[in-house]
Motif scaffolding. Structure first.
Motif, PDB file in Angstrom:
ATOM      1  N   GLY A 132       0.719  -0.813  -0.272  1.00 19.43           N
ATOM      2  CA  GLY A 132      -0.168   0.172  -0.235  1.00 19.43           C
ATOM      3  C   GLY A 132       0.347   1.785   0.047  1.00 19.43           C
ATOM      4  O   GLY A 132       2.062   1.469  -0.105  1.00 19.43           O
ATOM      5  N   PHE A 133       0.115   2.940   0.633  1.00 19.69           N
ATOM      6  CA  PHE A 133       0.825   3.847   0.371  1.00 19.69           C
ATOM      7  C   PHE A 133       1.754   3.879   1.270  1.00 19.69           C
ATOM      8  O   PHE A 133       2.686   4.413   1.076  1.00 19.69           O
ATOM      9  CB  PHE A 133       0.082   4.946   0.135  1.00 19.69           C
ATOM     10  N   MET A 134       1.108   2.996   2.340  1.00 13.86           N
ATOM     11  CA  MET A 134       2.702   3.237   3.219  1.00 13.86           C
ATOM     12  C   MET A 134       3.645   2.688   3.748  1.00 13.86           C
ATOM     13  O   MET A 134       4.978   2.815   3.244  1.00 13.86           O
ATOM     14  CB  MET A 134       1.806   2.778   5.189  1.00 13.86           C
ATOM     15  N   GLY A 135       3.744   1.149   2.521  1.00 10.56           N
ATOM     16  CA  GLY A 135       5.277   0.765   2.311  1.00 10.56           C
ATOM     17  C   GLY A 135       5.209   0.976   1.589  1.00 10.56           C
ATOM     18  O   GLY A 135       6.802   1.624   1.347  1.00 10.56           O
ATOM     19  N   SER A 136       5.110   2.059   0.082  1.00 13.41           N
ATOM     20  CA  SER A 136       5.977   2.400  -0.548  1.00 13.41           C
ATOM     21  C   SER A 136       6.212   4.033  -0.570  1.00 13.41           C
ATOM     22  O   SER A 136       7.452   3.693  -0.594  1.00 13.41           O
ATOM     23  CB  SER A 136       5.156   2.648  -1.978  1.00 13.41           C
ATOM     24  N   LEU A 137       5.801   3.832   0.156  1.00 14.75           N
ATOM     25  CA  LEU A 137       6.385   5.985   1.404  1.00 14.75           C
ATOM     26  C   LEU A 137       7.666   5.314   1.742  1.00 14.75           C
ATOM     27  O   LEU A 137       8.501   6.349   2.053  1.00 14.75           O
ATOM     28  CB  LEU A 137       5.542   6.103   2.321  1.00 14.75           C
ATOM     29  N   VAL A 138       7.868   3.811   3.115  1.00 13.35           N
ATOM     30  CA  VAL A 138       9.007   3.338   3.245  1.00 13.35           C
ATOM     31  C   VAL A 138       9.689   2.890   2.351  1.00 13.35           C
ATOM     32  O   VAL A 138      10.996   3.472   2.346  1.00 13.35           O
ATOM     33  CB  VAL A 138       8.765   2.058   3.922  1.00 13.35           C
ATOM     34  N   SER A 154      13.003   5.490   2.324  1.00 13.82           N
ATOM     35  CA  SER A 154      14.386   4.873   2.365  1.00 13.82           C
ATOM     36  C   SER A 154      15.833   4.981   1.261  1.00 13.82           C
ATOM     37  O   SER A 154      16.698   4.858   1.906  1.00 13.82           O
ATOM     38  CB  SER A 154      14.271   3.506   2.512  1.00 13.82           C
ATOM     39  N   PHE A 155      14.932   5.195   0.281  1.00 12.19           N
ATOM     40  CA  PHE A 155      16.064   5.666  -1.475  1.00 12.19           C
ATOM     41  C   PHE A 155      16.540   7.101  -0.592  1.00 12.19           C
ATOM     42  O   PHE A 155      18.084   7.735  -0.893  1.00 12.19           O
ATOM     43  CB  PHE A 155      15.305   5.652  -1.561  1.00 12.19           C
ATOM     44  N   LEU A 156      15.423   7.787   0.165  1.00  9.92           N
ATOM     45  CA  LEU A 156      15.483   9.503   0.094  1.00  9.92           C
ATOM     46  C   LEU A 156      17.028   9.666   1.309  1.00  9.92           C
ATOM     47  O   LEU A 156      17.814  10.252   1.065  1.00  9.92           O
ATOM     48  CB  LEU A 156      14.478  10.031   0.271  1.00  9.92           C
ATOM     49  N   ILE A 202      10.685   4.833  -9.861  1.00  9.66           N
ATOM     50  CA  ILE A 202       9.513   4.662  -9.675  1.00  9.66           C
ATOM     51  C   ILE A 202       9.318   5.853  -9.707  1.00  9.66           C
ATOM     52  O   ILE A 202       7.954   5.575 -10.107  1.00  9.66           O
ATOM     53  CB  ILE A 202       9.813   5.326  -7.926  1.00  9.66           C
ATOM     54  N   ALA A 203       9.346   6.896 -10.265  1.00 10.22           N
ATOM     55  CA  ALA A 203       8.719   8.310 -11.490  1.00 10.22           C
ATOM     56  C   ALA A 203       7.922   7.301 -12.068  1.00 10.22           C
ATOM     57  O   ALA A 203       6.901   8.127 -12.699  1.00 10.22           O
ATOM     58  CB  ALA A 203       9.548   8.800 -11.274  1.00 10.22           C
ATOM     59  N   ALA A 204       8.757   6.876 -12.677  1.00  5.32           N
ATOM     60  CA  ALA A 204       8.408   6.325 -14.250  1.00  5.32           C
ATOM     61  C   ALA A 204       6.783   5.131 -13.865  1.00  5.32           C
ATOM     62  O   ALA A 204       5.839   5.328 -14.134  1.00  5.32           O
ATOM     63  CB  ALA A 204       8.935   5.231 -15.459  1.00  5.32           C
ATOM     64  N   LEU A 205       6.456   4.789 -13.282  1.00  5.97           N
ATOM     65  CA  LEU A 205       5.482   3.688 -12.912  1.00  5.97           C
ATOM     66  C   LEU A 205       4.639   4.567 -11.713  1.00  5.97           C
ATOM     67  O   LEU A 205       3.661   3.563 -11.617  1.00  5.97           O
ATOM     68  CB  LEU A 205       6.202   2.174 -11.468  1.00  5.97           C
TER      69      LEU A 205
END
Length: 367
Positions: free
Chosen positions: A274-280, A284-286, A323-326
């Motif tokens: 979900g959104f929360m997992g994607s945000l993690v 993490s990459f940031l 990530i931006a492309a998807l």
């Protein structure tokens, strides 16, 4: 003294988390290929584990203990060697083609993507060259023209494959390193203008580039054709909601989402976590980028600062491009999500590159 011996703990922890999370996401996404009888998922998983994970962790451990200054005299030979290795993909019988692209070579039954090794060679070369030109007090033009030459050479090799997405990663990394070395704003503006012009020319001469741009502008067009992948990615990410379907519960990875273990794997993660997992994952990459740049900024010499900056931007830019492309923020590029997507070579090199940054942290003054 403890930090100097072990390396930056926050950066180490971020890399460790990305590797563990990536392994679980890859394992789940791989289940979607079990229903596709023409794909040998066992062989893919074996290469990912042996070459990428096991080989990567061993290499990370070794490289993190090698003083980063030892890479400087090896930079030019490594770059030349990686250029030669990359040209092998165009030799019949050595190069491997898949999906209309020639990006791999076969070595003793294992496929290898030379562009992943070329990334490291490119960063090493620029760090060495910019450091040498700065020390010799050469003119700004002397600093700029060889950089453009190296970028052009790499561009020819990648665009001929074709691999436009990977060239975007090289370009972003090169521009960041040129800027970090004290490059001219005017020359950077010229470079960015040339890049825009180059994209326009590619769109004119290569229909697949034009299709990706038009699909980006209007994702609803040709839903069963050029827009199919992005449409399925939107469905996967959207159906994940706030907290996701749960680990292993993705529906889109079964016969719907193209390349579920490749460049579409973030969509699988979005559906399951979900959104929360994607945000993690994004955070993490940031954190990887911000902490890596902080380490690089405190390196004791220019070579260390440029090498660390280049490697961090190399990994970070590719991950955020994927990530931006998807998520529809930029056109589809076809680049994988490092630490997560299929690609034993990519995972191995990402861990080697991270290991070099860890070694830089052992000699930096980062608090």
């Amino acid at each position: 003294m403890n930090r100097a011996k072990s390396g930056d703990k926050l950066f180490l922890g971020t890399v460790f988390f990305l590797v563990i999370a990536g392994t679980f996401i890859f394992a789940s996404a791989s289940l979607g290929l079990l229903s596709r009888s023409d794909i040998g998922i066992q062989s893919i998983a074996l290469k990912q584990i042996l070459i990428g994970l096991v080989g990567g962790i061993i290499s990370f451990t070794i490289v993190s203990k090698i003083h980063y200054k030892h890479w400087r005299p090896l930079a030019l030979p490594i770059f030349i060697s990686t250029i030669i290795l990359t040209t092998l993909i165009f030799i019949p019988g050595v190069g491997i083609s898949h999906g209309g692209a020639s990006r791999w070579i076969d070595i003793l039954g294992f496929s290898l993507q030379p562009s992943e090794i070329l990334k490291l060679g490119f960063v090493l070369f620029l760090a060495w060259f910019f450091t040498s030109s700065y020390a010799s007090r050469k003119s700004p033009l002397y600093n700029f023209l060889p950089f453009i030459g190296a970028l052009t050479l790499v561009g020819i090799l990648l665009l001929k494959q074709p691999d436009t997405g990977t060239f975007m990663v090289f370009f972003t990394t090169g521009v960041a390193m040129y800027f970090a070395s004290g490059g001219s704003w005017k020359k950077l503006a010229m470079l960015l203008f040339s890049a825009i012009l180059g994209i326009a020319l590619l769109a004119f001469f290569r229909p697949y580039v034009k299709d990706r741009i038009t699909t980006f502008l209007d994702p609803s067009q040709d839903a069963q054709g050029s827009s199919y992948q992005i449409q399925q990615a939107f469905i996967a990410i959207g159906s994940g909601g706030m907290f996701g379907r749960g680990f292993g519960q993705s529906v889109q990875k079964f016969n719907f989402l193209p390349e579920p273990i490749g460049d579409s794997i973030f969509a699988v993660a979005g559906e399951e976590f979900g959104f929360m997992g994607s945000l993690v994952i994004v955070l993490s990459f940031l954190l990887f980028i911000l902490r890596g740049l902080a380490i690089s900024a405190k390196a004791p010499d220019l070579f260390g600062r440029l090498l660390g900056t280049g490697l961090v931007i190399l990994i970070g830019s590719q991950s955020f491009i994927n990530i931006a492309a998807l998520t529809g923020l930029i056109p589809l590029t076809g680049v994988p999500l490092l630490f997560v997507s299929q690609g034993g070579t990519a995972l191995l090199l990402a861990l080697i590159e991270s290991g070099i940054v860890v070694n830089i942290s052992r000699h930096s003054s980062t608090a």
